[in-house]
Design a protein around this motif. Structure first.
Motif, PDB file in Angstrom:
ATOM      1  N   VAL A  95       4.037 -12.101  -6.180  1.00  0.00           N
ATOM      2  CA  VAL A  95       3.762 -10.628  -6.934  1.00  0.00           C
ATOM      3  C   VAL A  95       3.796 -10.450  -8.245  1.00  0.00           C
ATOM      4  O   VAL A  95       2.780  -9.926  -8.853  1.00  0.00           O
ATOM      5  N   GLU A 101       9.102 -12.159  -1.323  1.00  0.00           N
ATOM      6  CA  GLU A 101       8.057 -11.196  -1.854  1.00  0.00           C
ATOM      7  C   GLU A 101       8.050  -9.597  -1.581  1.00  0.00           C
ATOM      8  O   GLU A 101       8.017  -8.725  -2.460  1.00  0.00           O
ATOM      9  N   THR A 102       8.938  -9.232  -0.322  1.00  0.00           N
ATOM     10  CA  THR A 102       9.263  -7.927  -0.151  1.00  0.00           C
ATOM     11  C   THR A 102      10.226  -7.419  -1.032  1.00  0.00           C
ATOM     12  O   THR A 102      10.159  -6.108  -1.355  1.00  0.00           O
ATOM     13  N   ARG A 154       8.549  -6.747  -4.234  1.00  0.00           N
ATOM     14  CA  ARG A 154       7.654  -5.396  -4.338  1.00  0.00           C
ATOM     15  C   ARG A 154       8.478  -4.334  -4.281  1.00  0.00           C
ATOM     16  O   ARG A 154       8.133  -3.070  -4.723  1.00  0.00           O
ATOM     17  N   LEU A 162       8.228  -1.181  -6.867  1.00  0.00           N
ATOM     18  CA  LEU A 162       7.912   0.331  -6.385  1.00  0.00           C
ATOM     19  C   LEU A 162       8.886   1.255  -7.246  1.00  0.00           C
ATOM     20  O   LEU A 162       8.430   2.432  -7.611  1.00  0.00           O
TER      21      LEU A 162
END
Length: 392
Positions: free
Chosen positions: A38, A374-375, A378, A382
């Motif tokens: 990311v 990665e989640t 992110r 956000l």
């Protein structure tokens, strides 16, 4: 109002191991891989952690430096095993009892559960004292034993005698026959050494929440034997109190590692402390908190028990003192994690993208954990972007 200028985020990775799958160090390498998908130029700081069980020596030596040492000692059933421990720069030693007397070293059968001994733990402690240690931290996770620490004490020179004055057998089965404890031959250096027992449980030595009832079955003790075995442990506690004046029967944490916590208190004058809190103090995790934007922690499975002294919650509580968001990446999770969220974890990300068996999950660790990392990254971006966007 203009949006705030973009700044490359800094991430702290502080995960426990995923037991049976990957070490803390490996999990953090995989999380970093996902984070950099990311933000490739992200600043990443890694602190492998542990709560007194597997990986404790590695976590402390990794952060503090020092020397890794090995000792060939008796395993749970008397066979030779090689146990690793660490000597820290300040002269303290860090030991995992499971290196000498761990559950992975033997099969979990009834006979083994009754016979397994902590004698090798005592040998490791003596080796550390020989090397100059005068403070010893002992992680109590992952034991194969339920001998109340008698094996360890035997290694120090303590004698456990039956009514005829003969030595009792090793292990849990020997506790029932103890009529007297002779501490006159104990190595005098034990009394000159500071002991700190590290555990993530608060179980007493005896009773429904004690060492035998709660942990005996996972070591091979059958359900029809637990009540009798608990009575042996209670008898042992009574003789210990009569001999040493120390009441270990109801002491929180005394039941850790099959009662090794009790033995350390009774024969070594040990203090029982939270494993994760002590490890985090030793490695100086809070020293870097102010310089990071996001903390990612984790463990193999997260459930309600994770709120009671487990590594991710320990990390989260430190992070919250500094106002940092915390994401926990886990191998699996319970349906209800309300207690974990109340303790400071902001988001839990399971590293399981779809239905799979345990074996399949373990086989895909190198694929699934980076995806979860990665989640996590992110989700952080956000939230940050939402906060920095101008009001309509």
């Amino acid at each position: 109002m203009e949006p705030r200028p973009y700044r490359t985020p800094s991430v702290l990775l502080a995960s426990d191991s995923f037991k049976g799958s990957a070490s803390s160090r490996r999990i953090e390498d995989l999380l970093e891989e996902g984070v950099r998908r990311v933000v490739p130029d992200c600043s990443v700081t890694k602190y492998p952690i542990a709560d007194g069980g597997e990986g404790t020596v590695d976590a402390v030596i990794n952060a503090c430096g020092g020397e890794r040492r090995t000792a060939v000692v008796h395993g749970p059933l008397g066979d030779d095993v090689t146990a690793e421990y660490g000597l820290l720069p300040d002269g303290a030693a860090i030991i995992e009892m499971a290196q000498a007397s761990g559950i992975t070293l033997i099969e979990q059968t009834l006979d083994n559960a009754i016979d397994a001994s902590t004698y090798g733990v005592g040998q490791v402690i003596l080796d550390a004292i020989d090397a100059g240690a005068r403070r010893i931290y002992i992680g109590l996770g992952g034991s194969a034993t339920s001998d109340g620490g008698t094996g360890m004490a035997k290694a120090f020179g303590v004698r456990f005698l039956d009514a005829a004055g003969d030595p009792v057998p090793c292990g849990l089965r020997g506790l029932r026959a103890i009529a007297a404890i002779d501490t006159s031959g104990i190595d005098p250096r034990i009394g000159r050494t500071e002991f700190v027992a590290l555990t993530d449980v608060s179980n007493p030595l005896v009773g429904p929440s004690g060492a035998v009832h709660i942990y005996g079955p996972q070591k091979g003790l059958t359900a029809d034997r637990t009540a009798k075995a608990d009575a042996w442990m209670r008898h042992y506690a009574d003789v210990v109190e009569a001999t040493t004046g120390v009441n270990v029967a109801e002491l929180p944490g005394a039941g850790a590692a099959g009662g090794l916590g009790a033995g350390l208190v009774a024969f070594c004058g040990a203090r029982i402390r939270s494993g994760i809190e002590t490890v985090l103090d030793l490695i100086g995790l809070e020293d870097v908190m102010d310089s990071v934007d996001l903390v990612i922690t984790g463990e193999g499975r997260m459930d309600a028990q994770s709120a009671n002294g487990k590594a991710p919650v320990g990390v989260a509580q430190r992070a919250k003192r500094h106002g940092k968001p915390v994401v926990a990446v886990v191998g699996g999770r319970a349906d209800d994690l309300g207690a974990v969220y109340r303790m400071g974890v902001d988001l839990v990300v399971p590293a399981i993208p779809g239905p799979a068996s345990l074996d399949e999950c373990i086989a895909r660790t190198a694929v699934n954990v980076p995806i979860a990392g990665e989640t996590a990254m992110r989700a952080f971006l956000l939230g940050r972007d939402a906060l920095s966007s101008p009001a309509p």
